[in-house]
Design an enzyme around this catalytic site. Structure first.
Site, PDB file in Angstrom:
ATOM      1  N   GLU A  38       0.217   0.607  36.714  1.00 24.92           N
ATOM      2  CA  GLU A  38      -1.599   1.632  37.193  1.00 24.92           C
ATOM      3  C   GLU A  38      -2.257  -0.282  36.866  1.00 24.92           C
ATOM      4  OE1 GLU A  38      -1.796   5.330  35.078  1.00 24.92           O
ATOM      5  OE2 GLU A  38      -3.849   5.272  36.193  1.00 24.92           O
TER       6      GLU A  38
ATOM      7  N   ARG B 169      11.796   1.927  26.136  1.00 24.21           N
ATOM      8  CA  ARG B 169      10.953   1.219  26.621  1.00 24.21           C
ATOM      9  C   ARG B 169      10.379  -0.046  24.694  1.00 24.21           C
ATOM     10  NH1 ARG B 169       5.640   4.240  28.152  1.00 24.21           N
ATOM     11  NH2 ARG B 169       4.740   2.601  27.583  1.00 24.21           N
TER      12      ARG B 169
ATOM     13  N   LYS C 136      -1.474   1.008  26.800  1.00 21.44           N
ATOM     14  CA  LYS C 136      -2.901   1.066  27.150  1.00 21.44           C
ATOM     15  C   LYS C 136      -4.538   1.349  27.067  1.00 21.44           C
ATOM     16  CE  LYS C 136      -1.141   0.713  31.063  1.00 21.44           C
ATOM     17  NZ  LYS C 136      -0.896   0.762  32.631  1.00 21.44           N
TER      18      LYS C 136
HETATM   19  P1  ATP Z   1       0.995   3.245  29.635  1.00 16.46           P
HETATM   20  O1  ATP Z   1       1.241   4.365  28.610  1.00 16.46           O
HETATM   21  O2  ATP Z   1       0.521   1.561  28.250  1.00 16.46           O
HETATM   22  O3  ATP Z   1      -0.755   3.384  29.814  1.00 16.46           O
HETATM   23  P2  ATP Z   1       2.395   2.851  31.077  1.00 16.46           P
HETATM   24  O4  ATP Z   1       3.784   3.081  31.649  1.00 16.46           O
HETATM   25  O5  ATP Z   1       1.682   3.903  31.562  1.00 16.46           O
HETATM   26  O6  ATP Z   1       1.904   2.161  30.051  1.00 16.46           O
HETATM   27  P3  ATP Z   1       2.238   1.258  33.972  1.00 16.46           P
HETATM   28  O7  ATP Z   1       1.375   0.287  34.122  1.00 16.46           O
HETATM   29  O8  ATP Z   1       2.281   2.533  34.792  1.00 16.46           O
HETATM   30  O9  ATP Z   1       1.924   1.317  32.304  1.00 16.46           O
HETATM   31  O10 ATP Z   1       3.429   0.395  33.743  1.00 16.46           O
HETATM   32  C1  ATP Z   1       4.181  -0.179  34.933  1.00 16.46           C
HETATM   33  C2  ATP Z   1       5.783  -0.317  34.064  1.00 16.46           C
HETATM   34  O11 ATP Z   1       6.109  -0.568  33.146  1.00 16.46           O
HETATM   35  C3  ATP Z   1       5.944   0.863  34.408  1.00 16.46           C
HETATM   36  O12 ATP Z   1       7.440   0.960  34.895  1.00 16.46           O
HETATM   37  C4  ATP Z   1       6.902   0.893  32.873  1.00 16.46           C
HETATM   38  O13 ATP Z   1       7.721   2.216  32.657  1.00 16.46           O
HETATM   39  C5  ATP Z   1       6.737  -0.544  32.752  1.00 16.46           C
HETATM   40  N1  ATP Z   1       6.604  -0.173  30.630  1.00 16.46           N
HETATM   41  C6  ATP Z   1       5.339   0.162  30.484  1.00 16.46           C
HETATM   42  N2  ATP Z   1       4.938  -0.115  28.785  1.00 16.46           N
HETATM   43  C7  ATP Z   1       6.239  -0.388  28.851  1.00 16.46           C
HETATM   44  C8  ATP Z   1       6.973  -0.899  27.229  1.00 16.46           C
HETATM   45  N3  ATP Z   1       6.409  -0.530  25.859  1.00 16.46           N
HETATM   46  N4  ATP Z   1       8.454  -1.334  28.096  1.00 16.46           N
HETATM   47  C9  ATP Z   1       9.062  -1.466  28.885  1.00 16.46           C
HETATM   48  N5  ATP Z   1       9.023  -1.045  29.901  1.00 16.46           N
HETATM   49  C10 ATP Z   1       7.368   0.001  30.203  1.00 16.46           C
HETATM   50 MG    MG Z   2       1.958   5.165  33.945  1.00 15.19          MG
END
Ligand code: ATP
Ligand code: MG
Length: 554
Positions: free
Chosen positions: A35, A261, A271
């Site tokens: 995102e 994760r 984020k």
């Molecule tokens: P945040 O909680 O930091 O906002 P998010 O999961 O909402 O992270 P996205 O941009 O939606 O962030 O994530 C893109 C991809 O990266 C998704 O498939 C998500 O599962 C993966 N991802 C995000 N954070 C992690 C992490 N800590 N470890 C492994 N994969 C991750």
């Molecule tokens: Mg997300």
């Protein structure tokens, strides 16, 4: 099937192997779906290495798709930084960058299809009522008062939503699934909401936006994704993922597979929290070298290879875990130990006058760039009558264990001569301001002929050719291993996370360009920062020489 024997296997690869063997799929298609509401962090790197790595190993493809259904929190700067970071990590996506918003028309039509099948309805409960009606883990939910409105009426209401006929929050479109499901996400989830927001890709075309769960599975299916890899918090949502695809006219049905994760000690990974650090100016920006972002790690001196190696070492499982910072640091240290040329810099200079050396004399000594790799060549190092050593490398008195310079004894200047400390010069307050030493002329590459004991080897820089330099000595941003567990994570910032030192660097460093890495002998791995100017170099400490947080060397 591709030869993947050299890769450590994991449960996801086993599923893919089985799917290829059974003929369920002929090729592998993955995607990385960030995102664009922040910079990518090291957790994303795990997901990137997994998705792009699997695609590469199986000779498949990986798409880069921006999951852009939250226009208010997203922007084009994040879109750009994410592409840059993925490329920098060494990966190239399949074809053009994709956006969920590319599919807004299709998503709208699938929503209409669900309504037409009696599987979606417009609901007028407000957010608070919706929560109340949803029930909880022990109590089933209650039906929305409009759950059984006719298809015709719902089609008209949804058209009105789309046309801007309702205010934000006034109504939403919900999937009609099961208000007593044990999975809360199946209790008639919202799939479209009203939002009068300008979108970075679609401008003002839409005033309704699809929700993540509705968008994600359909985007995957439209792109022909075979394996949709996501993190464990979406485990329950897999029911919804499958329900939506089962109930619309679409041939492709990707398999969602969840993995754990990445969590890192002494770091926050959400984020929202990273954004807070930027907004509160705890750090200088998303690419502050203390941030666990890709851009921050890059500026800190991490290499793509080290980050990929880290992702490989931590592996992929379904177990929640927290990785020690030392595991990440070990990867960059190993990479830089082999790749970084050696150089000398003095962070806390103490003037040393070599009294038996010609006052305006200078000689250019040869210094190897790497002790174990001749192919890295050598450089010229000026030696002169005034040199700087680090304050920490001198003591007026010390026992035998102290392997540096002590008054009345001898030490070798790295790549140069042995010197003997004759005299200490102090200011009125008793601070040491200068040392007067003598050098042993026959000791270039030789031990002293008189058999005297040299305590050790220290680094130095000749004053005549020294370049002023700022050293940003970074440490962990947080003082506790799990800052996210604190009530307010801003209260556990490590006050020593950045210590700025002003010192000198050897002249060969004048040409250092941003991100170029060095091992400053006995100090650690450093890289030039983009803040360097022609009259002042700036270096970031990437990592110390050893895994010794708080322990001094020797
Ligand atoms: P945040 O909680 O930091 O906002 P998010 O999961 O909402 O992270 P996205 O941009 O939606 O962030 O994530 C893109 C991809 O990266 C998704 O498939 C998500 O599962 C993966 N991802 C995000 N954070 C992690 C992490 N800590 N470890 C492994 N994969 C991750
Ligand atoms: Mg997300």
């Amino acid at each position: 099937m591709a030869d993947v024997e050299h890769r450590p296997t994991n449960f996801i690869r086993q599923i893919i192997d089985a799917d290829l063997a059974s003929g369920k799929h002929a090729a592998v298609q993955t995607r990385f779906p960030p995102e664009p509401n922040g910079f990518l962090h090291i957790g994303h790197a795990k997901s990137i290495c997994l998705n792009f790595g699997i695609a590469a190993d199986y000779q498949g493809q990986c798409n880069l798709r921006f999951d852009d259904t939250n226009p208010e929190k997203e922007n084009i700067d994040f879109v750009n930084s994410i592409q840059q970071d993925v490329n920098w990590l060494g990966f190239q996506w399949n074809g053009e960058v994709r956006y969920s918003s590319d599919y807004f028309d299709a998503l709208h039509d699938f929503a209409v299809e669900l309504i037409s099948k009696g599987l979606a309805y417009v609901c007028f409960l407000n957010a608070e009522q919706m929560r109340e009606y949803r029930g909880n883990l022990t109590q089933p939910g209650k039906n929305s008062p409009t759950r059984d409105t006719s298809v015709e009426e719902n089609l008209a209401l949804f058209a009105k939503m789309r046309a801007g006929g309702f205010k934000e929050g006034e109504c939403s479109l919900r999937a009609k699934i099961d208000m007593s499901s044990s999975f809360i996400c199946m209790r008639d989830p919202v799939i479209y909401r009203v939002k009068f927001a300008h979108h970075h890709q679609t401008g003002d075309k839409w005033c309704i936006y699809p929700m993540y769960d509705f968008t994600h599975c359909i985007s995957d299916a439209l792109e022909g994704i075979t394996h949709s890899l996501c993190t464990l918090e979406f485990q329950d949502n897999r029911r919804l993922y499958d329900w939506i695809l089962d109930n619309i006219s679409i041939a492709c049905h990707p398999q969602q597979i969840e993995f754990s994760r990445l969590n890192l000690e002494y770091a926050v990974m959400s984020k929202r929290k990273l954004q807070t650090l930027v907004e509160q100016k705890v750090v200088t920006g998303w690419d502050d070298p203390r941030m666990p972002t890709i851009a921050g790690l890059r500026r800190r001196g991490y290499t793509p290879a080290a980050i990929r190696e880290f992702a490989k070492r931590i592996g992929v499982t379904k177990q929640d875990n927290v990785i020690e910072m030392s595991a990440l640091e070990a990867c960059i240290r190993e990479d830089l130990d082999a790749a970084a040329p050696r150089a000398m810099a003095v962070l806390d200079p103490l003037k040393v006058t070599i009294t038996n050396y010609p006052a305006d004399g200078i000689e250019w000594l040869d210094a190897p760039n790497h002790p174990k790799d001749d192919s890295m060549g050598s450089r010229k190092l000026p030696f002169a009558a005034v040199v700087y050593i680090d304050r920490a490398d001198f003591r007026e008195e010390a026992n035998k264990k102290y392997k540096r310079l002590v008054l009345g004894s001898d030490v070798r200047l790295r790549n140069a001569y042995v010197i003997h400390a004759d005299e200490v010069v102090k200011d009125a307050d008793g601070n040491i301001v200068e040392l007067k030493c003598s050098y042993l002329p026959e000791t270039l590459g030789e031990n002293p002929a008189d058999g005297r004991k040299v305590r050790g080897v220290i680094h130095w820089v000749a004053a005549s050719n020294a370049i002023p330099a700022e050293f940003r000595v970074y440490d962990r941003l947080f003082s506790v291993a799990n800052p996210a567990a604190e009530e307010d994570f801003l209260t556990v910032i490590n006050p020593q996370s950045l210590v700025v030192k002003h010192g000198v660097a050897e002249p060969s460093l004048a040409t250092a360009v941003a991100e170029q890495a060095y091992q400053f002998e006995r100090e650690g791995y450093y890289c030039a920062d983009r803040d360097s100017a022609s009259d002042k170099l700036v270096f970031n400490r990437t990592v110390g020489l050893r895994d010794s947080w708080g322990n001094s060397e020797e």
